[in-house]
Design a protein around this motif. Structure first.
Motif, PDB file in Angstrom:
ATOM      1  N   ALA A 260       4.184  -6.093 -16.875  1.00  0.00           N
ATOM      2  CA  ALA A 260       2.961  -5.342 -16.564  1.00  0.00           C
ATOM      3  C   ALA A 260       1.938  -6.231 -15.876  1.00  0.00           C
ATOM      4  O   ALA A 260       1.301  -5.837 -14.887  1.00  0.00           O
ATOM      5  N   ALA A 261       1.766  -7.461 -16.362  1.00  0.00           N
ATOM      6  CA  ALA A 261       0.821  -8.388 -15.740  1.00  0.00           C
ATOM      7  C   ALA A 261       1.273  -8.753 -14.333  1.00  0.00           C
ATOM      8  O   ALA A 261       0.457  -8.807 -13.397  1.00  0.00           O
ATOM      9  N   ALA A 262       2.572  -8.993 -14.170  1.00  0.00           N
ATOM     10  CA  ALA A 262       3.093  -9.345 -12.845  1.00  0.00           C
ATOM     11  C   ALA A 262       2.885  -8.211 -11.858  1.00  0.00           C
ATOM     12  O   ALA A 262       2.446  -8.426 -10.717  1.00  0.00           O
ATOM     13  N   GLY A 263       3.174  -6.988 -12.275  1.00  0.00           N
ATOM     14  CA  GLY A 263       3.000  -5.843 -11.395  1.00  0.00           C
ATOM     15  C   GLY A 263       1.552  -5.592 -11.048  1.00  0.00           C
ATOM     16  O   GLY A 263       1.207  -5.295  -9.890  1.00  0.00           O
ATOM     17  N   THR A 264       0.662  -5.714 -12.036  1.00  0.00           N
ATOM     18  CA  THR A 264      -0.768  -5.502 -11.786  1.00  0.00           C
ATOM     19  C   THR A 264      -1.296  -6.526 -10.786  1.00  0.00           C
ATOM     20  O   THR A 264      -2.042  -6.184  -9.855  1.00  0.00           O
ATOM     21  N   ALA A 265      -0.919  -7.788 -10.956  1.00  0.00           N
ATOM     22  CA  ALA A 265      -1.385  -8.827 -10.038  1.00  0.00           C
ATOM     23  C   ALA A 265      -0.909  -8.558  -8.614  1.00  0.00           C
ATOM     24  O   ALA A 265      -1.654  -8.754  -7.643  1.00  0.00           O
ATOM     25  N   LEU A 266       0.320  -8.106  -8.485  1.00  0.00           N
ATOM     26  CA  LEU A 266       0.850  -7.798  -7.155  1.00  0.00           C
ATOM     27  C   LEU A 266       0.029  -6.706  -6.474  1.00  0.00           C
ATOM     28  O   LEU A 266      -0.373  -6.846  -5.304  1.00  0.00           O
ATOM     29  N   TRP A 267      -0.255  -5.630  -7.210  1.00  0.00           N
ATOM     30  CA  TRP A 267      -0.999  -4.518  -6.609  1.00  0.00           C
ATOM     31  C   TRP A 267      -2.455  -4.883  -6.356  1.00  0.00           C
ATOM     32  O   TRP A 267      -3.063  -4.418  -5.390  1.00  0.00           O
ATOM     33  N   VAL A 268      -3.036  -5.725  -7.195  1.00  0.00           N
ATOM     34  CA  VAL A 268      -4.399  -6.198  -6.931  1.00  0.00           C
ATOM     35  C   VAL A 268      -4.422  -6.961  -5.610  1.00  0.00           C
ATOM     36  O   VAL A 268      -5.305  -6.765  -4.768  1.00  0.00           O
ATOM     37  N   TYR A 269      -3.444  -7.832  -5.428  1.00  0.00           N
ATOM     38  CA  TYR A 269      -3.377  -8.611  -4.188  1.00  0.00           C
ATOM     39  C   TYR A 269      -3.239  -7.692  -2.980  1.00  0.00           C
ATOM     40  O   TYR A 269      -3.931  -7.864  -1.964  1.00  0.00           O
TER      41      TYR A 269
END
Length: 697
Positions: A260-269
């Motif tokens: 979840a953290a990895a996916g959120t960071a990707l979409w934030v970027y």
């Protein structure tokens, strides 16, 4: 996220994504310009290298087997991102139909929006780093470091490089191809390899070292700024060293993953530039430009809040729209221990001495999963494989399995082009088959099969003239000769004599080939039981199948005993437990009738999964909670019944073992096969595809 895990690496992606937002919003620009420089041009410059290092770290963890998958996913993500920012580019007039070269430059190198350069950098940097990794750590890091230094002179140190005419001319030419040197050639490979290195290196005092190196990087950045040297400020001499120490410290503290953290960071970027546009638009409509745009901290906070909110929404929507995947252990599954397979191969190669090991992967590696098995075996040193059909060989090639792949079964000559395309070697079934294959065109690799007494496939071993004619066929590349022993699993004197006779016939045929002036190629005769009961000297390969997986066809003893460990366990779950009174029946035909108060467990595996319908009637047993329990009644298509009266603490969800170990008890595949009235070869290969794979080690 599992309990007792610390997914430090994934959680830190969120901090890195937040730092990227600072670069594009300048939070302290109206507070203090020096502080803003420190935040956006020094501290935030660790963010993108961190993303590259994560990619390298996880690629190295997987021994770079997922390079293709990583590139495919990145290419898809980049294509979606290009479309996502197409409206903004069209609005800004960024794409000109009169400048196709500029468009290609942005698409392939710079990124079609200012933050998207990272994705083409991954697409170029990963193959470059993968190639450099093959040079070894010293060679690969030295080459990547040299590329980084070359890029450095076109970035933060450009002011110095531009004073040298030939360097200035070089970089001006380079900038016509790539606007910046922080790209997939000069920037990404070093950080990818440093991330990979962190899987092997443990750095004592990582945090103090990282702090000291970061302080040195700060000093470097401010000195360069004062000298007016930077053309851009993404690359510093101290940055790789600082990142190595920082990442080592984080990796040493990391246990587990947080998707979840990895996916959120990707979409934030990916989404934060859109959020900048949306925040500015909303501020104008609401009359809040002073708070949300002109104020650096306010602008940063509003963009960060909007970016994370939008990322969470995308994550939520993706989770709802994604196809539901059942966990493999929900119903019936086979556990395949790849470490056991690796060790079995090592033990067999040691026992074979100078004879090579050809791993037989027929029927999906005897039910163990051919692709995964092949890759584990390659890591153990195996370089030759045998399959039954061309389709099985193609599946290995599609999975990038290298080495020789021999098709032991018949392939129609009309499909010779398929064999050639996928670099498969074909067994010659007889002389007519050889002629037809030769007529299909040149360059086809073959092994000549000899019939030494099994009377199945192969040219009769005594027909020397036919064998030599095949060797003389111009279009065939004969790379081996082999036969198969049909009673090597039997130790009766008559069977031993027949095996010896087959061996002599084979060796005579090989000698005749040599005497005629032909090189026979790789010579192989022994299979699993030939190795366990016979000699392997004088042959180039032993084709080992069932023994490779740590079992034999049955429980009969063999001459040679090797430390082989079973690689497969078959398990299912209890679906329901119910009480029967004496005299009550259960299952189809009420084939089971309780003779006492009985607890029956319904187990989630049946004959459609590979358990015979009469398994219980033949005395089949299972393990539950480390205890043996008797199967009863007739096995259904999808379930079976087990008497658990004497087993404690059985409940829905309890694990049931049909093959394998539970507690101190073990049910071997040989025992399971014997109850099924067959051999392990059949019992394992008839496991249904719906019996999921779970890979261990």
């Amino acid at each position: 996220m599992k309990q007792n895990t610390r997914p430090v690496l994934d959680v830190c992606r969120l901090a890195a994504a937040l730092l990227v937002i600072t670069i594009h919003t300048a939070p302290l620009s109206d507070v203090n310009t020096e502080a803003d420089f420190f935040l956006t041009r020094v501290l935030a410059r660790v963010a993108v290298p961190y993303f590259f290092m994560l990619t390298g770290y996880f690629l190295e963890k997987g021994q770079w087997r997922r390079v293709g998958c990583t590139l495919g996913k990145t290419a898809l993500l980049y294509a979606l991102s290009v479309l996502l920012y197409l409206p903004l580019n069209l609005y800004a007039g960024a794409f000109s139909p009169f400048a196709p070269g500029q468009f290609l430059k942005e698409l392939l190198v710079d990124g079609t929006f200012y933050h998207l350069w990272y994705l083409p950098a991954v697409l170029l940097g990963v193959p470059v780093a993968w190639g450099l990794r093959r040079l070894g750590w010293k060679g690969g890091l030295a080459a990547a470091g040299a590329l980084y230094l070359l890029g450095l002179m076109g970035d933060s140190y450009y002011g110095f490089a531009a004073r040298v005419p030939f360097l200035k001319a070089f970089y001006e030419g380079l900038f016509t191809v790539s606007s910046y040197t922080r790209n997939g050639l000069f920037f990404a490979p070093l950080f990818l390899l440093l991330g990979a290195l962190c899987t092997r290196v443990r750095l004592k005092w990582a945090w103090p070292v990282a702090a000291g190196l970061f302080a040195a990087m700060c000093a470097e950045a401010f000195l360069l700024k004062g000298a007016g040297a930077p053309r851009h400020d993404s690359m510093y001499v101290m940055l790789p060293l600082c990142m190595l120490a920082l990442f080592c410290g984080l990796a040493q503290s990391n246990t587990g993953r947080c998707r979840a953290a990895a996916g959120t960071a990707l979409w934030v970027y990916l989404l934060h530039p859109w959020c900048i546009v949306l925040v500015r638009g909303a501020a104008k409509v609401l009359g809040l430009q002073g708070l949300l745009v002109e104020s650096g901290p306010g602008h940063f906070a509003s963009v960060a809040l909007a970016s994370f909110a939008l990322a969470f929404c995308v994550q939520w929507a993706a989770a709802r729209l994604a196809p539901v995947k059942m966990p493999p252990t929900a119903r019936a599954w086979r556990e395949v221990d790849l470490a056991a397979l690796y060790r079995n191969a090592q033990a067999l190669m040691e026992a074979l001495g100078g004879c090579g090991l050809m791993a037989v992967l027929k029927a999906d590696a005897y039910g163990h999963g051919a692709v995964k098995a092949a890759k584990a075996l390659r890591r153990s040193g195996v370089r030759a494989f045998a399959v039954a059909t061309a389709a099985e060989g193609i599946a290995l090639r599609r999975a990038l399995v290298r080495g020789e792949v021999l098709v032991l079964g018949y392939t129609p000559p009309e499909q010779a082009h398929v064999l050639r395309r996928w670099r498969l070697s074909q067994a010659v079934a007889d002389e007519a088959h050889a002629k037809a294959l030769a007529a299909a065109g040149p360059g086809l690799r073959v092994h000549v099969a000899l019939d030494t007494g099994m009377h199945r496939l192969g040219i009769p071993a005594q027909d020397t003239a036919a064998i030599l004619r095949v060797y003389g066929m111009k279009n065939l590349r004969v790379e081996g000769i082999f036969s198969h022993l049909c009673v090597s699993d039997m130790r009766a004197p008559q069977a031993v004599a027949y095996t010896r006779w087959q061996t002599q016939r084979f060796q005579s045929a090989v000698q005749a080939v040599r005497a005629a002036g032909f090189e026979p190629g790789q010579v192989h005769l022994q299979a699993s039981y030939g190795v366990m009961n016979g000699e392997t000297q004088g042959f180039d390969y032993a084709r080992v199948g069932i023994a490779l997986y740590g079992v034999l066809s049955d429980a009969a003893s063999t001459v040679r005993r090797l430390p082989l460990r079973p690689a497969l366990a078959l398990r299912a779950r209890v679906a329901s437990v119910r009480q029967l009174k004496p005299g009550q029946g259960a299952g189809y035909g009420l084939a089971f009738v309780a003779q006492r108060p009985t607890r029956l467990a319904c187990v989630t595996i049946g004959y459609a999964d590979g358990v015979p319908r009469d398994f219980a009637l033949r005395g089949g047993q299972v393990l539950i909670g480390g205890q043996r329990a008797q199967a009863v009644g007739r096995v259904c298509m999808d379930q079976m019944l087990v008497d658990v009266t004497e087993v404690k603490e059985v409940r829905p969800g309890s694990v049931v073992t049909l093959i394998g170990t539970d507690g101190g008890q073990t049910l071997r595949a040989e025992e399971f096969a014997a109850v099924c009235g067959t051999i392990t070869n059949e019992a394992l290969t008839r496991l249904s595809p719906r019996v999921a794979y779970v890979w261990k080690n």
